[in-house]
Design a protein around this motif. Structure first.
Motif, mmCIF file in Angstrom:
data_model
loop_
_atom_site.group_PDB
_atom_site.id
_atom_site.type_symbol
_atom_site.label_atom_id
_atom_site.label_comp_id
_atom_site.label_asym_id
_atom_site.label_seq_id
_atom_site.Cartn_x
_atom_site.Cartn_y
_atom_site.Cartn_z
ATOM 1 N N ARG A 21 -26.926 -6.828 -2.006
ATOM 2 C CA ARG A 21 -27.338 -5.583 -1.367
ATOM 3 C C ARG A 21 -26.876 -4.364 -2.149
ATOM 4 N NH1 ARG A 21 -25.651 -5.278 4.741
ATOM 5 N NH2 ARG A 21 -27.140 -7.016 4.772
ATOM 6 N N LEU A 22 -25.691 -4.451 -2.772
ATOM 7 C CA LEU A 22 -25.092 -3.281 -3.412
ATOM 8 C C LEU A 22 -25.254 -3.235 -4.925
ATOM 9 C CD1 LEU A 22 -21.745 -3.258 -1.400
ATOM 10 C CD2 LEU A 22 -23.632 -1.638 -1.144
ATOM 11 N N LEU A 23 -25.782 -4.291 -5.505
ATOM 12 C CA LEU A 23 -25.791 -4.420 -6.961
ATOM 13 C C LEU A 23 -26.439 -3.228 -7.659
ATOM 14 C CD1 LEU A 23 -24.844 -6.386 -9.124
ATOM 15 C CD2 LEU A 23 -27.116 -7.423 -9.087
ATOM 16 N N ASP A 24 -27.551 -2.736 -7.136
ATOM 17 C CA ASP A 24 -28.252 -1.623 -7.778
ATOM 18 C C ASP A 24 -27.682 -0.265 -7.400
ATOM 19 O OD1 ASP A 24 -30.017 -3.307 -9.110
ATOM 20 O OD2 ASP A 24 -31.420 -3.356 -7.435
ATOM 21 N N GLU A 25 -27.338 -0.084 -6.130
ATOM 22 C CA GLU A 25 -26.921 1.245 -5.675
ATOM 23 C C GLU A 25 -25.427 1.512 -5.833
ATOM 24 O OE1 GLU A 25 -26.364 0.781 -0.931
ATOM 25 O OE2 GLU A 25 -28.419 0.500 -1.647
ATOM 26 N N ASP A 26 -24.620 0.476 -5.817
ATOM 27 C CA ASP A 26 -23.172 0.658 -5.952
ATOM 28 C C ASP A 26 -22.575 -0.549 -6.684
ATOM 29 O OD1 ASP A 26 -20.502 1.252 -5.737
ATOM 30 O OD2 ASP A 26 -20.536 1.674 -3.589
ATOM 31 N N PRO A 27 -22.757 -0.618 -8.003
ATOM 32 C CA PRO A 27 -22.311 -1.772 -8.792
ATOM 33 C C PRO A 27 -20.816 -2.088 -8.655
ATOM 34 C CG PRO A 27 -23.748 -0.377 -10.096
ATOM 35 C CD PRO A 27 -23.435 0.378 -8.838
ATOM 36 N N GLU A 28 -20.006 -1.043 -8.536
ATOM 37 C CA GLU A 28 -18.559 -1.272 -8.433
ATOM 38 C C GLU A 28 -18.210 -2.001 -7.140
ATOM 39 O OE1 GLU A 28 -16.263 2.225 -8.997
ATOM 40 O OE2 GLU A 28 -17.009 2.598 -11.022
ATOM 41 N N ALA A 29 -18.844 -1.593 -6.033
ATOM 42 C CA ALA A 29 -18.598 -2.267 -4.761
ATOM 43 C C ALA A 29 -19.118 -3.699 -4.815
ATOM 44 C CB ALA A 29 -19.278 -1.501 -3.621
ATOM 45 N N ALA A 30 -20.265 -3.895 -5.437
ATOM 46 C CA ALA A 30 -20.817 -5.245 -5.579
ATOM 47 C C ALA A 30 -19.862 -6.122 -6.376
ATOM 48 C CB ALA A 30 -22.179 -5.181 -6.273
ATOM 49 N N TYR A 31 -19.280 -5.558 -7.401
ATOM 50 C CA TYR A 31 -18.320 -6.298 -8.230
ATOM 51 C C TYR A 31 -17.104 -6.712 -7.411
ATOM 52 C CZ TYR A 31 -15.022 -7.204 -12.040
ATOM 53 O OH TYR A 31 -14.089 -7.781 -12.882
ATOM 54 N N ALA A 32 -16.625 -5.819 -6.565
ATOM 55 C CA ALA A 32 -15.472 -6.125 -5.718
ATOM 56 C C ALA A 32 -15.780 -7.297 -4.781
ATOM 57 C CB ALA A 32 -15.059 -4.895 -4.917
ATOM 58 N N TYR A 33 -16.962 -7.300 -4.188
ATOM 59 C CA TYR A 33 -17.351 -8.402 -3.307
ATOM 60 C C TYR A 33 -17.504 -9.706 -4.095
ATOM 61 C CZ TYR A 33 -18.172 -5.522 0.843
ATOM 62 O OH TYR A 33 -18.006 -4.713 1.937
ATOM 63 N N SER A 34 -17.995 -9.601 -5.321
ATOM 64 C CA SER A 34 -18.165 -10.809 -6.132
ATOM 65 C C SER A 34 -16.813 -11.442 -6.464
ATOM 66 C CB SER A 34 -18.927 -10.487 -7.418
ATOM 67 O OG SER A 34 -18.117 -9.814 -8.369
ATOM 68 N N LYS A 35 -15.799 -10.607 -6.666
ATOM 69 C CA LYS A 35 -14.466 -11.135 -6.971
ATOM 70 C C LYS A 35 -13.894 -11.884 -5.774
ATOM 71 C CE LYS A 35 -12.763 -10.530 -10.428
ATOM 72 N NZ LYS A 35 -12.909 -11.303 -11.699
ATOM 73 N N ILE A 36 -14.192 -11.387 -4.574
ATOM 74 C CA ILE A 36 -13.742 -12.092 -3.368
ATOM 75 C C ILE A 36 -14.417 -13.456 -3.282
ATOM 76 C CG2 ILE A 36 -13.732 -12.063 -0.851
ATOM 77 C CD1 ILE A 36 -13.647 -8.996 -1.012
ATOM 78 N N ALA A 37 -15.718 -13.477 -3.511
ATOM 79 C CA ALA A 37 -16.462 -14.741 -3.466
ATOM 80 C C ALA A 37 -15.940 -15.717 -4.509
ATOM 81 C CB ALA A 37 -17.951 -14.470 -3.684
ATOM 82 N N LEU A 38 -15.606 -15.215 -5.681
ATOM 83 C CA LEU A 38 -15.085 -16.082 -6.744
ATOM 84 C C LEU A 38 -13.730 -16.666 -6.379
ATOM 85 C CD1 LEU A 38 -16.149 -13.998 -9.871
ATOM 86 C CD2 LEU A 38 -16.787 -16.374 -9.421
ATOM 87 N N ARG A 39 -12.906 -15.864 -5.697
ATOM 88 C CA ARG A 39 -11.606 -16.389 -5.271
ATOM 89 C C ARG A 39 -11.779 -17.500 -4.227
ATOM 90 N NH1 ARG A 39 -9.889 -10.905 -5.396
ATOM 91 N NH2 ARG A 39 -10.093 -10.718 -3.142
ATOM 92 N N LEU A 40 -12.813 -17.367 -3.410
ATOM 93 C CA LEU A 40 -13.035 -18.344 -2.343
ATOM 94 C C LEU A 40 -13.726 -19.617 -2.817
ATOM 95 C CD1 LEU A 40 -14.255 -15.907 0.482
ATOM 96 C CD2 LEU A 40 -12.019 -17.029 0.324
ATOM 97 N N ALA A 41 -14.635 -19.467 -3.796
ATOM 98 C CA ALA A 41 -15.460 -20.633 -4.165
ATOM 99 C C ALA A 41 -15.916 -20.552 -5.610
ATOM 100 C CB ALA A 41 -16.662 -20.731 -3.231
ATOM 101 N N SER A 42 -14.984 -20.630 -6.523
ATOM 102 C CA SER A 42 -15.323 -20.490 -7.939
ATOM 103 C C SER A 42 -16.058 -21.715 -8.503
ATOM 104 C CB SER A 42 -14.054 -20.251 -8.764
ATOM 105 O OG SER A 42 -13.174 -21.364 -8.643
ATOM 106 N N ARG A 43 -16.093 -22.804 -7.747
ATOM 107 C CA ARG A 43 -16.774 -24.003 -8.245
ATOM 108 C C ARG A 43 -18.227 -24.084 -7.771
ATOM 109 N NH1 ARG A 43 -12.196 -28.854 -7.830
ATOM 110 N NH2 ARG A 43 -10.621 -27.801 -9.125
ATOM 111 N N VAL A 44 -18.701 -23.025 -7.155
ATOM 112 C CA VAL A 44 -20.088 -22.977 -6.692
ATOM 113 C C VAL A 44 -20.908 -22.178 -7.699
ATOM 114 C CG1 VAL A 44 -21.640 -22.178 -4.868
ATOM 115 C CG2 VAL A 44 -19.412 -23.169 -4.288
#
Length: 238
Positions: A21-44
């Protein structure tokens, strides 16, 4: 994410939704959410791919490339090949991007992926100062096709931009016009580039009205700034 416990899968999914949802309008916020997802499930694989695109959007090309490579190892898909090559460009390695453009993986891409690879290769040529080669790289059946596809506007825009960089202004104008015709969702600024070539200047109507209002409030024969700055009378400056 079927292998994850239900609660964890839901948490990961929520973060991935926010990345998208945020990738185009707010890349920094999207990046922050992606880091959370990576911490939770980096093998996906989907999480690694999302992390790659979020890093890519923030010009973190080394990190993006690592995530894309991880996703590719997990899935065996070549779908990310063009964006991986573009990461090489971002890292200042256009020669590597060109090597990837000539790799067997390109033949496994669908039409959209092949066009994207062509765009990346042309960009790499331009990075190396090879403008004529970039123009030739973009010349393809997809460029000249009458039917409009999702990639048509970007391909025509890139071709027009390369022509302009090579000093071929009239041809560039023609292709910017063709890009405008095919740009149905406003994915490029082709209309602005075309107007610029035609010498058309746009004025913000709101700014113009504000300027008129300010002018009406100032005494005749005296500018607003002059009235506020006594030094303006004798030409002194701060």
């Amino acid at each position: 994410m079927q292998s994850l416990p239900k609660t964890l899968a839901e948490d990961v999914a929520r973060n991935l939704v926010m990345v998208a949802r945020l990738l185009d309008e707010d890349p920094e916020a999207a990046y922050a959410y992606s880091k959370i997802a990576l911490r939770l499930a980096s093998r996906v694989a989907a999480v690694r791919e999302a992390g790659g695109f979020a890093a890519y959007a923030n010009q973190k090309y080394s990190e993006a490339l690592a995530e894309f490579r991880a996703a590719r190892r997990m899935t065996g898909s070549v779908e990310l090949w063009p964006v991986m090559a573009d990461c090489e460009r971002g890292l200042g390695r256009p020669e590597k991007a060109l090597d990837m453009a000539g790799a067997p993986e390109v033949h496994k891409l669908d039409k959209a992926g092949q066009v994207e690879m062509r765009l990346v290769a042309a960009g790499a040529r331009r990075d190396m100062g090879q403008l004529d080669a970039a123009i030739v790289t973009l010349q393809s059946p997809e460029l000249a096709a009458h039917s409009v596809q999702p990639w048509t506007a970007r391909l025509r825009y890139a071709y027009a931009d390369a022509l302009l960089a090579a000093g071929r202004e009239q041809e560039a104008r023609e292709w910017f016009a063709k890009a405008v015709e095919s740009d149905r969702d406003g994915s490029t600024d082709a209309s602005d580039r075309l107007a610029e070539l035609d010498g058309v200047e746009f004025m913000d109507a709101l700014d113009e009205r504000e300027g008129e209002s300010e002018g009406e409030g100032a005494p005749q024969g005296e500018g607003v700034n002059d009235a506020q700055d006594p030094s303006a009378e004798d030409g002194e400056k701060d």
